[in-house]
Design an enzyme around this catalytic site. Structure first.
Site, PDB file in Angstrom:
ATOM      1  N   ALA A  66       0.833  -1.208   0.000  1.00  9.25           N
ATOM      2  CA  ALA A  66       0.000   0.000   0.000  1.00  9.25           C
ATOM      3  C   ALA A  66       0.865   1.255   0.000  1.00  9.25           C
ATOM      4  O   ALA A  66       1.905   1.315   0.659  1.00  9.25           O
ATOM      5  CB  ALA A  66      -0.913  -0.002   1.218  1.00  9.25           C
ATOM      6  N   GLY A 109       2.290  -6.100   1.061  1.00 13.67           N
ATOM      7  CA  GLY A 109       1.190  -6.225   0.110  1.00 13.67           C
ATOM      8  C   GLY A 109       1.635  -6.728  -1.252  1.00 13.67           C
ATOM      9  O   GLY A 109       0.845  -7.333  -1.972  1.00 13.67           O
ATOM     10  N   GLU A 112       1.483 -10.350  -0.944  1.00 13.44           N
ATOM     11  CA  GLU A 112       0.078 -10.766  -0.871  1.00 13.44           C
ATOM     12  C   GLU A 112      -0.571 -10.770  -2.249  1.00 13.44           C
ATOM     13  O   GLU A 112      -1.420 -11.618  -2.540  1.00 13.44           O
ATOM     14  CB  GLU A 112      -0.674  -9.854   0.099  1.00 13.44           C
ATOM     15  N   GLU A 132       5.223  -6.981   8.101  1.00 10.01           N
ATOM     16  CA  GLU A 132       4.236  -6.150   8.796  1.00 10.01           C
ATOM     17  C   GLU A 132       4.424  -6.120  10.315  1.00 10.01           C
ATOM     18  O   GLU A 132       4.222  -5.079  10.954  1.00 10.01           O
ATOM     19  CB  GLU A 132       2.819  -6.631   8.459  1.00 10.01           C
TER      20      GLU A 132
END
Length: 258
Positions: A66, A109, A112, A132
């Site tokens: 992000a 991300g 992911e 994270e």
């Protein structure tokens, strides 16, 4: 060519999707999210598309996750779509196979997004991690459970608990990476894999993957029931007749996808 996410067709049956924001480490912003969600829809609705290759521009980061500037400015909602979740893809329902070509580190991300795809081609320049926990958060776009489904759980637990990354060579050994190539060759190899998939009967490919993705969630009785349903869809297709006929006639099958 300055679009932050480029969508193009390669040949007749492969869609190429390229995250093109290298100056921001290909971080996901609202524009990329919207376009990536559109790419999923384009692939699903176009009967000629049989496989999708997802990649990014630059050697320093496949995708940094992000865009923190968007988060800090209160535009975090723009990084999700109703149908696809984060980046417009991690929760998207789809039948077409996606191959991700990674030629740079994929963290947070970015990993992911890789885990949301079906197959992964990586170069020796790539590495993978979910850092994270080092920042007081967790990998909430599927990473915390998808990683443990793709590699041995104890290795996933260590990565999730320490936030440390692994090399592409280690990821290949663990089964996260399908094909490992030299730097600069990931897209070429991913396209080669996509063409192999495109050469097979599309409905059979889609239904096979649909059942395979449920293998760890259902018991065998339910899986056989699901396979029976998938088998009926495949057997009722025109391609189910075309395949044996082409074999007997010693020619390449012409798949209709119907």
């Amino acid at each position: 060519m300055d679009e932050v996410l480029q969508i193009s067709r390669v040949g007749e049956h492969v869609l190429m999707v390229n995250i093109n924001r290298p100056e921001k480490r290909n971080a996901i912003n609202g524009a990329i999210t919207l376009r990536l969600g559109q790419a999923v829809k384009i692939a699903e609705e176009d009967p000629q598309i049989r496989a999708v290759v997802l990649t990014s521009t630059g050697e320093h980061s496949f995708c940094a996750g992000a865009d923190l500037a968007e988060v800090a400015s209160g535009r975090q909602a723009a990084l999700q779509t109703e149908e696809g979740g984060f980046a417009g893809i991690v929760e998207a329902r789809r039948l077409k196979p996606w191959i991700v070509a990674v030629d740079a580190p994929a963290y947070g991300g970015g990993l992911e997004i890789c885990l949301a795809c079906d197959l992964l081609v990586a170069s020796s320049r790539a590495s993978f991690g979910l850092p994270e926990v080092k920042r007081g958060i967790c990998a909430g776009a599927g990473g915390v459970f998808r990683l443990a489904r793709r590699i041995p759980p104890v290795v996933a637990y260590e990565m999730l608990a320490t936030g440390e990354s692994i090399s592409s060579e280690r990821a290949y050994q663990l089964g996260l990476v399908n094909r490992l190539v030299e730097p600069g060759e990931a897209v070429t190899e991913a396209l080669r894999l996509a063409e192999q998939i495109a050469g097979c009967a599309p409905i059979a490919v889609q239904q096979s993957l649909r059942v395979a993705k449920c293998a760890s969630d259902l018991n065998e009785a339910n899986l056989f029931a699901l396979m029976g349903e998938a088998g009926r869809r495949v057997n009722q297709s025109a391609d189910a007749s075309e395949g044996p006929r082409a074999f007997l006639e010693r020619r390449k099958p012409v798949w209709s996808g119907r």
